[in-house]
Design a protein around this motif. Structure first.
Motif, PDB file in Angstrom:
ATOM      1  N   VAL A   1       0.821  -1.204   0.000  1.00 29.17           N
ATOM      2  CA  VAL A   1       0.000   0.000   0.000  1.00 29.17           C
ATOM      3  C   VAL A   1       0.853   1.251   0.000  1.00 29.17           C
ATOM      4  O   VAL A   1       0.578   2.225  -0.711  1.00 29.17           O
ATOM      5  N   ALA A   2       1.913   1.249   0.794  1.00 27.18           N
ATOM      6  CA  ALA A   2       2.739   2.446   0.941  1.00 27.18           C
ATOM      7  C   ALA A   2       3.399   2.856  -0.369  1.00 27.18           C
ATOM      8  O   ALA A   2       3.783   4.012  -0.543  1.00 27.18           O
ATOM      9  N   ASP A   3       3.564   1.896  -1.294  1.00 21.76           N
ATOM     10  CA  ASP A   3       4.249   2.183  -2.554  1.00 21.76           C
ATOM     11  C   ASP A   3       3.303   2.663  -3.646  1.00 21.76           C
ATOM     12  O   ASP A   3       3.752   3.007  -4.738  1.00 21.76           O
ATOM     13  N   LEU A   4       2.000   2.664  -3.386  1.00 17.77           N
ATOM     14  CA  LEU A   4       1.041   3.043  -4.404  1.00 17.77           C
ATOM     15  C   LEU A   4       0.692   4.526  -4.311  1.00 17.77           C
ATOM     16  O   LEU A   4       0.562   5.081  -3.227  1.00 17.77           O
ATOM     17  N   VAL A   5       0.521   5.145  -5.470  1.00 16.79           N
ATOM     18  CA  VAL A   5       0.010   6.513  -5.508  1.00 16.79           C
ATOM     19  C   VAL A   5      -1.452   6.491  -5.079  1.00 16.79           C
ATOM     20  O   VAL A   5      -2.215   5.620  -5.499  1.00 16.79           O
ATOM     21  N   THR A   6      -1.849   7.448  -4.244  1.00 18.30           N
ATOM     22  CA  THR A   6      -3.231   7.494  -3.782  1.00 18.30           C
ATOM     23  C   THR A   6      -4.043   8.456  -4.640  1.00 18.30           C
ATOM     24  O   THR A   6      -3.652   9.611  -4.821  1.00 18.30           O
ATOM     25  N   TYR A   7      -5.153   7.969  -5.160  1.00 17.03           N
ATOM     26  CA  TYR A   7      -6.065   8.797  -5.934  1.00 17.03           C
ATOM     27  C   TYR A   7      -7.302   9.076  -5.080  1.00 17.03           C
ATOM     28  O   TYR A   7      -7.780   8.207  -4.364  1.00 17.03           O
ATOM     29  N   SER A   8      -7.808  10.289  -5.179  1.00 22.31           N
ATOM     30  CA  SER A   8      -8.927  10.712  -4.331  1.00 22.31           C
ATOM     31  C   SER A   8     -10.257  10.559  -5.058  1.00 22.31           C
ATOM     32  O   SER A   8     -10.354  10.798  -6.266  1.00 22.31           O
ATOM     33  N   LEU A   9     -11.279  10.178  -4.293  1.00 25.98           N
ATOM     34  CA  LEU A   9     -12.606   9.946  -4.849  1.00 25.98           C
ATOM     35  C   LEU A   9     -13.640  10.732  -4.055  1.00 25.98           C
ATOM     36  O   LEU A   9     -13.601  10.761  -2.827  1.00 25.98           O
ATOM     37  N   LEU A  10     -14.549  11.377  -4.765  1.00 25.91           N
ATOM     38  CA  LEU A  10     -15.712  12.048  -4.189  1.00 25.91           C
ATOM     39  C   LEU A  10     -16.949  11.248  -4.575  1.00 25.91           C
ATOM     40  O   LEU A  10     -17.230  11.061  -5.758  1.00 25.91           O
ATOM     41  N   ASP A  11     -17.690  10.794  -3.576  1.00 25.45           N
ATOM     42  CA  ASP A  11     -18.895  10.000  -3.795  1.00 25.45           C
ATOM     43  C   ASP A  11     -20.115  10.887  -3.567  1.00 25.45           C
ATOM     44  O   ASP A  11     -20.457  11.217  -2.437  1.00 25.45           O
TER      45      ASP A  11
ATOM     46  N   GLY B   1      -9.675  20.756  -9.245  1.00 22.80           N
ATOM     47  CA  GLY B   1      -8.410  20.137  -9.603  1.00 22.80           C
ATOM     48  C   GLY B   1      -7.865  19.172  -8.573  1.00 22.80           C
ATOM     49  O   GLY B   1      -6.877  18.478  -8.843  1.00 22.80           O
ATOM     50  N   SER B   2      -8.494  19.091  -7.387  1.00 24.59           N
ATOM     51  CA  SER B   2      -7.968  18.210  -6.330  1.00 24.59           C
ATOM     52  C   SER B   2      -8.638  16.845  -6.293  1.00 24.59           C
ATOM     53  O   SER B   2      -8.238  15.983  -5.518  1.00 24.59           O
ATOM     54  N   VAL B   3      -9.657  16.653  -7.110  1.00 25.37           N
ATOM     55  CA  VAL B   3     -10.407  15.389  -7.109  1.00 25.37           C
ATOM     56  C   VAL B   3     -10.009  14.575  -8.337  1.00 25.37           C
ATOM     57  O   VAL B   3     -10.024  15.078  -9.456  1.00 25.37           O
ATOM     58  N   ASP B   4      -9.665  13.317  -8.108  1.00 25.02           N
ATOM     59  CA  ASP B   4      -9.306  12.448  -9.227  1.00 25.02           C
ATOM     60  C   ASP B   4     -10.530  11.778  -9.845  1.00 25.02           C
ATOM     61  O   ASP B   4     -10.607  11.628 -11.057  1.00 25.02           O
ATOM     62  N   VAL B   5     -11.478  11.366  -8.989  1.00 24.43           N
ATOM     63  CA  VAL B   5     -12.648  10.629  -9.470  1.00 24.43           C
ATOM     64  C   VAL B   5     -13.894  11.143  -8.760  1.00 24.43           C
ATOM     65  O   VAL B   5     -13.884  11.327  -7.541  1.00 24.43           O
TER      66      VAL B   5
ATOM     67  N   ASN C   1     -18.414  19.941 -13.497  1.00 25.59           N
ATOM     68  CA  ASN C   1     -17.870  21.087 -14.230  1.00 25.59           C
ATOM     69  C   ASN C   1     -17.035  21.991 -13.330  1.00 25.59           C
ATOM     70  O   ASN C   1     -16.030  22.566 -13.762  1.00 25.59           O
ATOM     71  N   TYR C   2     -17.431  22.104 -12.060  1.00 24.80           N
ATOM     72  CA  TYR C   2     -16.702  22.976 -11.133  1.00 24.80           C
ATOM     73  C   TYR C   2     -15.393  22.339 -10.669  1.00 24.80           C
ATOM     74  O   TYR C   2     -14.357  23.005 -10.631  1.00 24.80           O
ATOM     75  N   LEU C   3     -15.427  21.050 -10.355  1.00 24.19           N
ATOM     76  CA  LEU C   3     -14.237  20.406  -9.775  1.00 24.19           C
ATOM     77  C   LEU C   3     -13.294  19.840 -10.834  1.00 24.19           C
ATOM     78  O   LEU C   3     -12.111  19.648 -10.566  1.00 24.19           O
ATOM     79  N   ARG C   4     -13.811  19.529 -12.009  1.00 21.94           N
ATOM     80  CA  ARG C   4     -13.003  19.023 -13.116  1.00 21.94           C
ATOM     81  C   ARG C   4     -12.136  17.820 -12.719  1.00 21.94           C
ATOM     82  O   ARG C   4     -10.901  17.848 -12.795  1.00 21.94           O
ATOM     83  N   PRO C   5     -12.746  16.725 -12.279  1.00 25.11           N
ATOM     84  CA  PRO C   5     -11.965  15.534 -11.925  1.00 25.11           C
ATOM     85  C   PRO C   5     -11.390  14.863 -13.163  1.00 25.11           C
ATOM     86  O   PRO C   5     -11.817  15.143 -14.292  1.00 25.11           O
ATOM     87  N   LYS C   6     -10.445  13.980 -12.966  1.00 26.62           N
ATOM     88  CA  LYS C   6      -9.894  13.215 -14.084  1.00 26.62           C
ATOM     89  C   LYS C   6     -10.945  12.274 -14.661  1.00 26.62           C
ATOM     90  O   LYS C   6     -11.033  12.090 -15.873  1.00 26.62           O
ATOM     91  N   TYR C   7     -11.721  11.667 -13.754  1.00 26.47           N
ATOM     92  CA  TYR C   7     -12.705  10.673 -14.178  1.00 26.47           C
ATOM     93  C   TYR C   7     -14.050  10.924 -13.516  1.00 26.47           C
ATOM     94  O   TYR C   7     -14.126  11.417 -12.385  1.00 26.47           O
TER      95      TYR C   7
END
Length: 614
Positions: free
Chosen positions: A37-47, A216-220, A259-265
């Motif tokens: 886990v420590a070696d993985l990049v963490t991506y953030s999710l908003l539900d 820009g701070s939200v990945d998904v 549209n406001y947060l512009r996540p990657k996915y």
């Protein structure tokens, strides 16, 4: 972008496909493989519209299997009981119990506060705080009059009207000096003009801790905005202009937040009716909003039973991906399924299924017995929300569903692992005395229902009628054994009232209500409805996932959820996209053989189609 009819795909025309071998499969994986886990990049999710968190739970589980650490950082829902469930199972998530439109307004206000106190380091409130105080600071040791309260610190922020003043705005929750948390109050920002240092400290701390997402701070972003305007129960349905219906407003709000947060996915889920109602107006709107925001997009209809559950439950999913990202594909089924339901003709190419001529090698379809046969027997009245298992798991599904969160490789809920042997929420909705008496007289056999009760016979065209030669049976309360509403339901042609499920059957979909009056929800051999946990099993919730609120509210949380195995398969697809693994322009891909840890023994080699329009 290019457009493909297959899965209504809008995708970038990439040069990367030149010379690349087209593939619709991914490399094999093992549930034990992958980096620490420590070696993985963490991506953030908003539900968004999170309910109790099933969609984000599945996405996090699936992403990890693809070698991606996805963390549910924020969640928003109006149901307070669902928020409590989500917070318990995702203790590190910032869970907000509020309307989505208020959440969007809060994000806009929060960005302004962060710009002011973090980016620019302002030391004053300036003009946006009306009636700013010019008084000298009071000495902290100076005693205050009894009717004067002093702010100790701010503990929360919201946008809306928490005090029901009739006016929306930005509010802070205040902890008062010499008072505990039970005395906290919500105060408007313009009423805190003497406390700008407290506001500054709260904003700076909140920015460091990412209590709210910034653009820009939200990945998904994932979510299922309710579109109740397409429901057959909506008496004021508006097929000519569905977006003017207040019941469909949340679809617009969802896209506004994207549209406001512009996540990657983006991953949006909804009932298939959004593709049927008004020629698919709402589904087309969702796609068009994403494309207008310069997102790639892809639409697919997925069947829960195709991923290892004993229910059908078809739902629509829409992927969105920024132009710089790889657009996720839809995972092909792993299991055969008992076919039900209709596919919207206009979107028939969006069904996530194998071609009829394909060599599918699907696992055997799961049935009710696979999911719940190991659970303890309980009575109509079962007040305990925690109990012990009384037998070992009997199927692969049951072995998997009993795993701890760590064994399922779920990073977002490591602290929610239950004690060994504990079973949560194995409680049925308690039937009233009359309904319980009726259920006790329903035979314990396949297909049994109210038609098997005394005095009922089936006439012409499968329509029920009272037998005139038999006096109408009464209960001890004086009420009729066979109620009129059962006889008249769907003009007497339905066998659903007080119907028992059977071990070799599946359910069409897990419902939010547990009343047996117009649906098949009775246990095969016990005189009760299916319990909350049994319904949760049918939705693929792990047994460690505990729910909160009254029993009726727990049924609602489970029934409204995205089936966890479906979200898990989509999470794997998301992980592959984040890793840049997908090549080719095919919209579907085959999950690796070792993906389905909860499948049945071996592939059956079935040549039956995954699902067909009936």
């Amino acid at each position: 972008m290019s457009y493909s009819v297959a899965c209504s795909t809008f995708a970038n025309m990439r040069a990367e496909n030149d010379g690349a071998a087209d593939s619709d499969t991914t490399s094999d994986i093992s549930c034990e493989e992958g980096k620490p886990v420590a070696d993985l990049v963490t991506y953030s999710l908003l539900d968004l519209y999170s309910g109790c968190g099933a969609m984000s739970t599945g996405l996090c589980l699936g992403a990890e299997l693809a070698g991606i650490k996805l963390e549910t950082k924020w969640a928003v829902d109006m149901n307070s009981h669902a928020c409590e469930s989500l917070k318990h199972n995702h203790p590190s998530t910032q869970v907000r119990n509020e309307k989505a439109e208020d959440f969007l307004s809060l994000l806009q206000q929060w960005k302004a506060l962060c710009n002011k106190y973090v980016i620019h380091g302002s030391n004053s409130l300036a003009s946006d705080l009306a009636q700013a105080s010019n008084d000298d600071e009071k000495d902290e040791n100076e005693s205050l009059p009894k009717d004067v309260f002093e702010v100790e610190r701010l503990v929360d922020v919201c946008y809306g009207d928490p005090n029901k003043t009739g006016k929306n705005g930005l509010w802070f929750k205040v902890r008062w000096k010499k008072y505990d948390a039970s005395q906290d109050t919500w105060e408007p920002i313009d009423g805190l003009s003497d406390s700008y240092e407290c506001i500054k400290e709260f904003v700076q701390s909140g920015y460091r801790d990412s209590i709210l997402p910034l653009p820009g701070s939200v990945d998904v972003i994932c979510g299922g905005p309710p579109c109740q305007g397409v429901s057959g129960f909506n008496r004021f349905i508006k097929p000519d202009d569905p977006l003017t219906d207040e019941k469909n407003k949340q679809l617009v709000v969802f896209m506004d937040i994207v549209n406001y947060l512009r996540p990657k996915y983006v991953l949006m889920e909804n009932v298939v009716d959004i593709l049927k109602f008004a020629d698919g107006f709402l589904g087309r709107y969702a796609l068009s909003r994403l494309v207008a925001m310069n997102y790639q997009s892809r639409l697919g209809m997925m069947v829960a039973g195709c991923y290892g559950l004993p229910q059908f439950r078809m739902r629509a999913f829409i992927w969105g991906a920024l132009p710089s990202m790889v657009l996720p594909k839809f995972p092909l089924p792993t299991h055969d399924v008992i076919k039900r339901g209709l596919v919207p003709n206009a979107f028939s190419r969006c069904l996530v299924a194998y071609e009829e001529t394909a060599n599918k090698h699907l696992r055997k379809a799961l049935v009710l017995e696979d999911a719940i046969s190991d659970l303890p027997e309980v009575q109509n009245h079962q007040p305990n929300d925690v109990m012990e298992y009384d037998s070992d798991p009997k199927t692969e599904f049951q072995r998997y569903i009993r795993l701890s969160s760590r064994d399922m490789k779920g990073y977002s809920f490591e602290d929610a692992t239950p004690k060994k042997g504990q079973l949560f929420d194995h409680q049925p909705l308690q039937l009233n005395n009359d309904d319980y008496a009726r259920v006790q007289q329903i035979p314990e056999k396949k297909g049994a229902n109210f038609r098997d009760l005394k005095g009922v016979r089936v006439g012409a065209k499968n329509t029920v009628e009272f037998n005139p030669n038999i006096p109408r049976a009464l209960l001890s309360s004086g009420k009729p054994l066979v109620p009129d509403y059962a006889m008249s339901f769907i003009k007497g042609k339905s066998s659903k009232p007080f119907r028992r499920l059977w071990w070799d059957e599946t359910v069409p979909t897990v419902v939010t209500r547990a009343e047996p009056h117009n649906q098949a929800i009775l246990h095969p051999t016990q005189h009760r409805v299916l319990t909350v946990r049994e319904n949760a099993r049918l939705q693929g919730f792990p047994d460690y996932y505990r729910l909160f609120g009254p029993v009726k509210e727990k049924y609602i949380q489970v029934g409204n959820a995205v089936a966890v195995p479906v979200a898990r398969a989509l999470g794997y697809s998301l992980g592959q996209s984040l890793r840049g693994e997908f090549v080719g322009d095919q919209p579907l891909f085959k999950l690796p053989e070792s993906f389905s840890c909860m499948g049945q023994a071996a592939a059956t080699g079935s040549s039956v189609g995954v699902v067909e329009a009936e």
